[in-house]
Design a protein around this motif. Sequence first.
Motif, PDB file in Angstrom:
ATOM      1  N   THR A 143      55.544  20.186  52.399  1.00 17.31           N
ATOM      2  CA  THR A 143      55.535  19.308  53.734  1.00 17.31           C
ATOM      3  C   THR A 143      56.717  18.855  54.373  1.00 17.31           C
ATOM      4  O   THR A 143      57.742  18.849  53.658  1.00 17.31           O
ATOM      5  CB  THR A 143      54.433  18.322  52.844  1.00 17.31           C
ATOM      6  N   ASP A 144      56.738  17.467  55.088  1.00 16.94           N
ATOM      7  CA  ASP A 144      57.910  16.761  55.253  1.00 16.94           C
ATOM      8  C   ASP A 144      57.152  15.284  54.333  1.00 16.94           C
ATOM      9  O   ASP A 144      58.339  14.559  53.836  1.00 16.94           O
ATOM     10  CB  ASP A 144      57.253  16.232  56.979  1.00 16.94           C
ATOM     11  N   MET A 145      56.621  15.435  53.364  1.00 16.30           N
ATOM     12  CA  MET A 145      56.367  14.627  52.135  1.00 16.30           C
ATOM     13  C   MET A 145      57.802  14.861  50.936  1.00 16.30           C
ATOM     14  O   MET A 145      57.771  14.121  50.666  1.00 16.30           O
ATOM     15  CB  MET A 145      55.223  14.777  52.056  1.00 16.30           C
ATOM     16  N   ALA A 146      58.075  15.800  50.912  1.00 19.88           N
ATOM     17  CA  ALA A 146      58.780  16.087  50.206  1.00 19.88           C
ATOM     18  C   ALA A 146      60.123  16.981  50.236  1.00 19.88           C
ATOM     19  O   ALA A 146      59.667  17.385  51.600  1.00 19.88           O
ATOM     20  CB  ALA A 146      58.588  16.960  48.825  1.00 19.88           C
ATOM     21  N   THR A 147      61.415  16.987  49.728  1.00 14.73           N
ATOM     22  CA  THR A 147      62.407  17.737  50.642  1.00 14.73           C
ATOM     23  C   THR A 147      62.842  18.396  49.733  1.00 14.73           C
ATOM     24  O   THR A 147      62.889  18.833  48.454  1.00 14.73           O
ATOM     25  CB  THR A 147      63.375  16.745  50.543  1.00 14.73           C
TER      26      THR A 147
END
Length: 568
Positions: A143-147
């Motif tokens: 997701t875009d909630m982790a890199t």
Amino acid sequence: MLPSPLSSQLLAAARGDIPADLVLRDGRVVNVFSGEIERADIAILGDRIAGVGPGYRGSEEIDLAGAYVGPGLIDAHVHVESSLCLPAQFAAAVVPRGVTTVVADPHEIANVAGAAGVRFMADAARGLPLRVILMAPSCVPATDMATAGAKLTAGDLQQLLSDGVVHGLAEVMNYPGVIAGDADVAAKTAAFRGRPIDGHAPAQVGRALNAYVAAGVGSDHECVTVEEAREKLSRGLYVLIREATNAHNLDALLPLVTPANDRRICFCTDDRQPADLLEQGSIDHMVRRAIEFGINPVTAFRMATLNSAEWFQLHDRGAIAPGRLADLMIFVDLAAPRARQVYVGGKPAAAFPDDTAIPDALTRSVNLDLERIDLRVPARSGRMRVIALRPDQLITDAVLVDPTIFEGHAIADPSRDLLKMAVIGRHAGNANRWGLGFVRGIGLTRGAIGGTVAHDHHNLVIIGCDDDSMRRVAGAIQRMGGGLCAAVGEQARALPLPVAGLMSDRPVREVRAMYGELLAFARELGSPLHDPFMAMSFLALEVIPSLKLTDRGLVDVDGFRLVDLFVD
């Protein structure tokens, strides 16, 4: 498709016109088509079964004296990287137990190294006495909630498919995106239309499940209750029952199996560490547990072979029948099958050559800037969100807890089973980013544990009783270029994982021994868990409910959003 000369020879051998290469005489064949145990000979030519029945001649003939012969087992969903070993050493652990095919999702290494990591796994698996069917990692990053360390677009996945590197689309973990019709997710599923598309939809039921299935997903391995699994079966999904190191779903889901639905149920291990593979087993362990539960042995074998072959469109395996691959497991006890001999492509599976060439880029994947990291947590209110483990599950709970405060900062308090957790960026693009939170259920009473195995972004995750121990763990992992570590004071134990920070370059039994020492030390530090490192690695996975921590902060997975540690 078979080359025509071999097809002609195979037919001639099937007719009995020419001798087979090998005839296994007087075996009790586990017939997953008829549901029977069939006393028969098996004739093999090349890597295929030519015929099953009496009267065949062979250049080599082996009398099985009534031993049972089952199809080679198929693991319907596994991450090879979670064995902490390269593919050859993973094969050395599972093939002697009768597992001859694994459907592998290389999204662990893909989240570190992108498409190059997927291609590395394909190259490393080539030529092994284990058939590794790679699926395309669908969510890199999850997701875009982790890199993560890379990003794979629909075009990237399409290229892997065109190049023959992958067979289908691996677990589509961004289930909110699927359900909402997100354009990027839809582009990936569209690129694999007509191919197997694996699912990952924990706790999704009702209309949300309808939308998920309507998007083209065909399976799910995240069920934890019979009710959830039954609904997913009824909506057309194959249910892959999972028995991993840290997610024990088999016993809870075996009551699901009935003669009316068992053709839509498969077995998978997902994530399993070396000790469990070498001591308990893999899919063979699940077959034994199913039989012990009371499921018919042939049905148990069917769920571990033919069902998976049919779901993944692997129609050349999964059964003992003419024209199928001669992948066989020979054993003596139908009530508790343990492989005595394993054949892969008609040859005894004995040698596991490991001459894997490891690209330099994969040994330089840990980029930490520890001098910038501040582990202090200023207390901003009297209530905070805490991750609470559930025993033997990947699902966590979100609980509200009063912080323990010292000099204005929220601190770990082992007396309350309240430990600090940090997720620190280790990729080139996020070395200066970190998230902080607290967790219950790991059970440490002193020291800290940490590692670069942190699903799915695989940043550095650390859990500890004090900041000094957490920093000591981080420094040790930085020095060894990735791995797992536990430390307290001047004492430390570590398992180096130099390949992408995920895998060792050592033999599986050496890895198992080093890991065993590490787990024993973690128990000395107070953790009662079977494998606190595996448990820790999933506390950073923001696609499994309910509360997780990434380098970007706390994630409310149910709401699919970042939330503050403190509650007003």
